[in-house]
Design a protein around this motif. Structure first.
Motif, short mmCIF file in Angstrom:
data_model
loop_
_atom_site.label_atom_id
_atom_site.label_comp_id
_atom_site.label_asym_id
_atom_site.label_seq_id
_atom_site.Cartn_x
_atom_site.Cartn_y
_atom_site.Cartn_z
N LEU A 145 0.77 -1.28 -0.26
CA LEU A 145 0.15 0.01 -0.06
C LEU A 145 0.97 1.30 -0.01
O LEU A 145 0.42 2.21 -0.73
N GLY A 146 1.99 1.18 0.85
CA GLY A 146 2.79 2.41 0.85
C GLY A 146 2.08 3.57 1.62
O GLY A 146 0.96 3.60 2.16
N ALA A 147 2.84 4.60 1.56
CA ALA A 147 2.54 6.07 2.48
C ALA A 147 1.21 6.50 1.56
O ALA A 147 1.14 6.28 0.26
N PRO A 148 0.24 7.03 2.32
CA PRO A 148 0.28 7.33 3.67
C PRO A 148 -0.51 6.21 4.40
O PRO A 148 -1.07 6.59 5.69
N TRP A 149 -0.64 5.13 3.95
CA TRP A 149 -1.43 4.05 4.69
C TRP A 149 -0.47 3.49 5.81
O TRP A 149 0.78 3.34 5.77
N ARG A 150 -1.29 3.18 6.99
CA ARG A 150 -0.84 2.74 8.09
C ARG A 150 -1.34 1.27 8.41
O ARG A 150 -2.59 1.45 8.69
N VAL A 151 -0.51 0.39 8.62
CA VAL A 151 -1.38 -0.85 8.79
C VAL A 151 -0.97 -1.16 10.17
O VAL A 151 0.22 -1.36 10.63
N GLU A 152 -2.04 -1.73 10.87
CA GLU A 152 -1.99 -1.86 12.26
C GLU A 152 -2.31 -3.40 12.48
O GLU A 152 -2.87 -4.12 11.52
N ARG A 153 -1.82 -3.97 13.69
CA ARG A 153 -2.66 -5.14 14.17
C ARG A 153 -3.32 -5.00 15.36
O ARG A 153 -2.88 -5.06 16.55
N PRO A 154 -4.45 -4.67 15.27
CA PRO A 154 -5.26 -4.50 16.52
C PRO A 154 -5.39 -5.51 17.42
O PRO A 154 -5.60 -5.37 18.46
N PHE A 155 -5.33 -6.72 16.99
CA PHE A 155 -5.22 -7.86 17.87
C PHE A 155 -4.73 -8.90 16.90
O PHE A 155 -4.62 -8.89 15.77
N PRO A 156 -4.41 -10.37 17.60
CA PRO A 156 -3.82 -11.25 16.87
C PRO A 156 -4.66 -11.80 15.57
O PRO A 156 -5.91 -11.93 15.75
N PHE A 157 -3.82 -12.04 14.57
CA PHE A 157 -4.44 -12.69 13.24
C PHE A 157 -5.14 -11.56 12.38
O PHE A 157 -6.06 -12.07 11.61
N ARG A 158 -4.96 -10.24 12.79
CA ARG A 158 -5.81 -9.38 12.09
C ARG A 158 -4.98 -8.32 11.52
O ARG A 158 -3.89 -7.89 12.24
N VAL A 159 -5.41 -7.50 10.46
CA VAL A 159 -4.41 -6.38 10.07
C VAL A 159 -5.67 -5.36 9.93
O VAL A 159 -6.82 -5.48 9.36
N LEU A 160 -5.41 -3.96 10.08
CA LEU A 160 -6.39 -2.83 9.76
C LEU A 160 -5.53 -1.83 9.10
O LEU A 160 -4.65 -1.17 9.65
N ALA A 161 -5.80 -1.57 7.84
CA ALA A 161 -5.14 -0.79 7.17
C ALA A 161 -6.01 0.80 7.22
O ALA A 161 -7.07 0.88 6.85
N VAL A 162 -5.44 1.97 7.62
CA VAL A 162 -5.94 3.08 8.10
C VAL A 162 -5.18 4.17 7.08
O VAL A 162 -4.17 4.42 6.94
N ALA A 163 -6.05 5.15 6.19
CA ALA A 163 -5.73 6.13 5.66
C ALA A 163 -6.53 7.36 5.59
O ALA A 163 -7.67 7.09 5.87
N PRO A 164 -6.12 8.66 5.57
CA PRO A 164 -6.97 9.57 5.33
C PRO A 164 -7.67 9.63 4.11
O PRO A 164 -6.94 9.41 3.02
N GLY A 165 -8.86 10.36 4.15
CA GLY A 165 -9.70 10.28 2.82
C GLY A 165 -9.06 11.24 1.88
O GLY A 165 -8.37 12.27 2.25
N LEU A 166 -9.35 11.52 0.51
CA LEU A 166 -8.99 12.29 -0.52
C LEU A 166 -10.12 13.27 -1.05
O LEU A 166 -10.14 14.11 -1.75
N ALA A 167 -11.36 12.94 -0.64
CA ALA A 167 -12.57 13.58 -1.33
C ALA A 167 -12.53 15.13 -1.30
O ALA A 167 -13.15 15.71 -2.07
N ASP A 168 -12.03 15.64 -0.11
CA ASP A 168 -12.24 17.04 0.04
C ASP A 168 -10.48 17.75 -0.41
O ASP A 168 -10.43 19.19 -0.23
N ALA A 169 -9.71 16.87 -0.77
CA ALA A 169 -8.55 17.35 -1.42
C ALA A 169 -8.65 18.13 -2.39
O ALA A 169 -9.31 17.77 -3.32
#
Length: 233
Positions: free
Chosen positions: A209-233
């Motif tokens: 995914l690369g920047a600005p995505w941040r990939v977290e592991r909120p708990f075991p066996f799971r990933v959560l990819a988080v990024a800011p939106g662009l709709a207002d950019a």
């Protein structure tokens, strides 16, 4: 069998347009139980979604991309309604077979489903405060993943959250045993194990995914990819 590398070639049975329709319906309906246990959206709602929507201090719009049978969206919508949040929840999926199941759910006011995709929503000029997905990323090819990630950001004027499985031997072994009572008459065993083999590890997904995505592991066996939106950019 090695889980050292992601298997991007293996296909899930439910992705076959010609798969048994009754087995597919059963699978989609039972996802409600499976997701309640393994997907962790209750935790994500309490720690991330509820505080974010509350801070908006206005009615919000939330999009679930690739909503499947609609259980995650319905679960979140019920929680938000109990918390007094005013939210329009829209679940979309390009597969009419999934929408057939989603539209039979008992959903709260403000929740609806459409048979469409992210590209079509962008053409319509749609935008949302939060765009999310559950168990979509591992279904996609590398090119599809990058396009999906980009389109989801362009649809959001706030946050984007994509949750998925994290590949690993422990997850594979535990799922093999745990799914046994839920598997008969469905694709849950075969497709669940194939999903794990197709899924990314945290570092792999972050690298793709690369920047600005941040990939977290909120708990075991799971990933959560988080990024800011662009709709207002």
């Amino acid at each position: 069998m090695s889980l050292a590398e992601r298997d991007g070639v293996l296909l899930e049975l439910m992705d076959d347009p010609g798969c048994d329709p009754e087995l597919l319906r059963t699978t989609l309906r039972r996802f409600e139980t499976i997701n309640r246990v393994v997907s962790g959206w209750g935790h994500i709602y309490r720690s991330r979604i509820r505080p974010y929507l509350s801070a908006l201090d206005r009615p919000a719009r939330v999009l679930d991309l690739g909503c499947g049978g609609g259980d995650v969206l319905t679960h979140l919508a019920h929680r938000a309604r109990r918390d007094g949040l005013t939210v329009e929840w829209i679940g979309v999926d390009p597969d009419p077979r999934a929408l057939e199941v989603a539209t039979t759910r008992s959903s709260p006011a403000g929740a609806s489903f459409r048979c469409t995709d992210s590209g079509s929503l962008l053409e319509e000029g749609e935008s949302f405060d939060l765009v999310l997905s559950n168990h979509v990323l591992h279904h996609l090819t590398s090119d599809e993943l990058l396009r999906f990630a980009d389109e989801s950001r362009r649809l959001s004027r706030g946050l984007v959250m994509h949750a998925d499985i994290e590949r690993g031997r422990v997850a594979y072994g535990l799922y093999t045993v745990w799914i046994t009572p839920f598997a008969p008459g469905s694709f849950l065993r075969t497709d669940g194990l194939r999903s794990i083999r197709r899924s990314y590890r945290r570092a792999e997904l972050a690298d793709v995914l690369g920047a600005p995505w941040r990939v977290e592991r909120p708990f075991p066996f799971r990933v959560l990819a988080v990024a800011p939106g662009l709709a207002d950019a």
